[in-house]
Design a protein around this motif. Sequence first.
Motif, short mmCIF file in Angstrom:
data_model
loop_
_atom_site.label_atom_id
_atom_site.label_comp_id
_atom_site.label_asym_id
_atom_site.label_seq_id
_atom_site.Cartn_x
_atom_site.Cartn_y
_atom_site.Cartn_z
N ALA A 1 -8.61 11.21 -2.05
CA ALA A 1 -8.90 11.31 -0.62
C ALA A 1 -8.18 10.23 0.18
CB ALA A 1 -10.40 11.21 -0.37
N GLU A 2 -7.65 9.23 -0.52
CA GLU A 2 -7.04 8.09 0.15
C GLU A 2 -5.55 8.25 0.43
OE1 GLU A 2 -8.54 4.11 -1.28
OE2 GLU A 2 -9.04 5.33 -3.03
N ILE A 3 -4.92 9.28 -0.10
CA ILE A 3 -3.47 9.41 0.08
C ILE A 3 -3.12 10.81 0.55
CG2 ILE A 3 -2.91 7.63 -1.61
CD1 ILE A 3 -2.31 9.83 -3.59
N SER A 4 -1.90 10.96 1.03
CA SER A 4 -1.45 12.23 1.59
C SER A 4 -0.97 13.18 0.49
CB SER A 4 -0.30 11.99 2.57
OG SER A 4 0.87 11.58 1.87
N GLY A 5 -0.71 14.41 0.89
CA GLY A 5 -0.25 15.43 -0.04
C GLY A 5 1.10 15.15 -0.65
N ARG A 6 1.82 14.16 -0.12
CA ARG A 6 3.11 13.80 -0.73
C ARG A 6 2.94 13.37 -2.17
NH1 ARG A 6 3.74 11.49 4.30
NH2 ARG A 6 3.08 9.44 3.55
N TRP A 7 1.75 12.90 -2.50
CA TRP A 7 1.51 12.38 -3.84
C TRP A 7 0.96 13.44 -4.78
CZ3 TRP A 7 2.82 7.48 -5.47
CH2 TRP A 7 3.33 6.64 -4.46
N LEU A 8 0.90 14.68 -4.33
CA LEU A 8 0.55 15.77 -5.24
C LEU A 8 1.58 15.91 -6.34
CD1 LEU A 8 -0.81 18.64 -2.95
CD2 LEU A 8 -1.94 17.68 -4.95
N PRO B 1 0.80 -1.22 0.00
CA PRO B 1 0.00 0.00 0.00
C PRO B 1 0.84 1.27 0.00
CG PRO B 1 0.09 -0.91 2.20
CD PRO B 1 0.84 -1.86 1.32
N ILE B 2 0.18 2.37 -0.34
CA ILE B 2 0.82 3.69 -0.36
C ILE B 2 -0.07 4.70 0.34
CG2 ILE B 2 2.04 3.26 -2.52
CD1 ILE B 2 -0.12 4.98 -3.91
N GLY B 3 0.55 5.79 0.79
CA GLY B 3 -0.24 6.93 1.23
C GLY B 3 -0.13 7.34 2.67
N LEU B 4 0.44 6.49 3.56
CA LEU B 4 0.52 6.87 4.96
C LEU B 4 1.96 7.02 5.46
CD1 LEU B 4 -2.26 4.76 6.76
CD2 LEU B 4 -2.20 7.22 6.40
N SER B 5 2.78 6.02 5.22
CA SER B 5 4.15 6.03 5.73
C SER B 5 5.09 6.76 4.76
CB SER B 5 4.65 4.60 5.94
OG SER B 5 6.05 4.60 6.18
N LYS B 6 5.69 7.82 5.23
CA LYS B 6 6.64 8.56 4.39
C LYS B 6 7.82 7.67 4.03
CE LYS B 6 9.02 11.94 6.25
NZ LYS B 6 9.34 13.27 6.80
N VAL B 7 8.23 6.83 4.96
CA VAL B 7 9.38 5.96 4.73
C VAL B 7 9.10 4.97 3.59
CG1 VAL B 7 10.85 4.17 5.75
CG2 VAL B 7 10.20 6.17 7.10
N SER B 8 7.99 4.24 3.69
CA SER B 8 7.69 3.27 2.63
C SER B 8 7.27 3.96 1.34
CB SER B 8 6.60 2.30 3.10
OG SER B 8 5.39 2.98 3.35
N ASP B 9 6.63 5.12 1.44
CA ASP B 9 6.25 5.85 0.22
C ASP B 9 7.47 6.24 -0.61
OD1 ASP B 9 3.55 5.67 0.56
OD2 ASP B 9 3.21 7.77 1.09
N GLN B 10 8.56 6.58 0.06
CA GLN B 10 9.78 6.94 -0.66
C GLN B 10 10.29 5.76 -1.48
OE1 GLN B 10 12.26 8.37 2.53
NE2 GLN B 10 11.56 10.48 2.34
N VAL B 11 10.21 4.57 -0.89
CA VAL B 11 10.63 3.36 -1.60
C VAL B 11 9.69 3.10 -2.78
CG1 VAL B 11 11.07 0.88 -1.39
CG2 VAL B 11 11.58 2.41 0.52
N GLN B 12 8.38 3.28 -2.55
CA GLN B 12 7.40 3.04 -3.61
C GLN B 12 7.54 4.05 -4.75
OE1 GLN B 12 6.03 0.27 -3.43
NE2 GLN B 12 4.60 -0.04 -1.75
N GLN B 13 7.73 5.31 -4.42
CA GLN B 13 7.85 6.33 -5.46
C GLN B 13 9.11 6.12 -6.29
OE1 GLN B 13 7.37 9.85 -2.98
NE2 GLN B 13 5.31 10.18 -3.77
#
Length: 540
Positions: free
Chosen positions: A279-286, A250-262
């Motif tokens: 609505a399901e993910i954070s602003g990091r994915w803007l 999954p994506i959208g909550l953990s900044k640490v794992s999101d960096q790996v996913q991105q």
Amino acid sequence: MIDVSTVAEIIAKELKKAGVEYAFGVSGETLIPLMDAFRKTGIEFILTRHETGAGFMADAVHQLTGKPVVLLATQGPGITNLVNAAAHAFLDRSSLIVITSSIPLSQQNVVVRQNLPHEEILNPVTKYTATIRGTDAAQVVTRAIEAATSERPGPVYLNLPVDVAKSEYTGPDGFTSVTKLSFTPLGTGQFNDFTEKLRNAKRPIAIVGNGANKSSSVTREWLEKWKIPSLSTYRAKGILDESTTLSLGPIGLSKVSDQVQQSFIKQSDLILTIGFDPAEISGRWLQTPTTEVMRINIDSVPALRGYLSPHEEYVGEIGLFLQSTMPAETPSNNEWSNEELDQHRQNVKNSLAMHASIEGLSPYKLTEVLREVMPKNTIVTADTGSHRITASQVWDCYEPLTFLQSIGLATMGYALPAAIGAKFISRDSPVLCLVGDAGFEMILGELGMLKQLNLPIVIVVFADRALSRIKIDQEQEGYQVYGTEFETPEYTTIAKAYGGEGVIVRSLDEIQAAAEEALNRDVFTVIQAEIDPTEYVNQM
């Protein structure tokens, strides 16, 4: 003319006709006519301890059945208490029919006590609001149901003055329901153009969101046949079996794992978003991961620009579109290897697990043990907090709609009532509630529902006596820790007072034994896990 005598009865009849089976809420004297109409019509009313809890129970029932559910409350404090639940349903796309009573129409211009602007209060967090009159009740209810269930779904609000509820209905029938037929929205050439792009892609990747839950089986089959590795939002966990190679997590909550996913997304040459809801993910994915790669959106509604903005999109029935583009065999030019996909899956877990070696009880390892103990078909509800970020990454879902949480609003206090709603509607499935001590205490009174409804769920309280996520922010930003720590009682005593069992655990062996015993009980169990929150700082 409809063969009913009161407005309350016509409301109940229209709701029942639309598939409503349950109403959750807190009763009040001005609700008596409507509650009695529910009883006569066969809509079961479940009395809860608080309106917020009622809303979260109703949300879980809707998530697991797909049917609209009523949230019922009285005037004044009833409506103000349910705003949080309505806001959750609004951002998490749940079809709730919110109904409250209000003071008589004849008094609304002169009486002050409990006289609030009901529609104005709920208008910002609902798709439709109306005050019911004696001449339009049937049509207002059918219009509200259509708004609640159309894409994207959401809550609606009906304000029912008590004198109107008791009055004889003199209006017309409700609007005739529209039969919705499947159709082919695209010409053959457009389907061919889309599939040609997929066949030419060497490293396609998909991001699957909540909108795909309605067509989860065809979505899973389509991804597997095209051999497209997929990330999911937290609401879409389990659409693709998370134990398989193609499920990248999954994506959208953990900044640490999101960096790996991105970072991994940047290796793709085609990005598909399927049922993706921002609505399901954070602003990091803007920030779009890559601007050069073709992005195609498949959804029932147009994409919201800014979040993974597509170059092309196909808007319509997701399942029909995927079925129409189902390949007979996997394209030969697909270069993803199982080895590199498995390595990435491990990299995501390592990004969190590498910090899990601590002296106390690790939330990461605790969740791993629970996943090993609990049956595959367990429905999990997770409250907002640091533990949820960890658990959402660690817990593998094998089927869709088996991990419920508040994403869009991210409200605390969700997990316990949602677990009650989930077990209420899915009696044969084990239900596990993961909640922090702060969120647990916000909604503690709903424990009384478990004995009342005979619901033997397992509740694991991640006890660290702090708002750990906020405390971490204070420490990282150089602020003094202040206003984020608190004392708690022994929840085992409270559990027993409410008719359940309770146990305190401080090790992995103890959590394993406690969970195994809880599964064999015919009453609910509260497991107070004395965790060490140290690892959270490296998982957020």
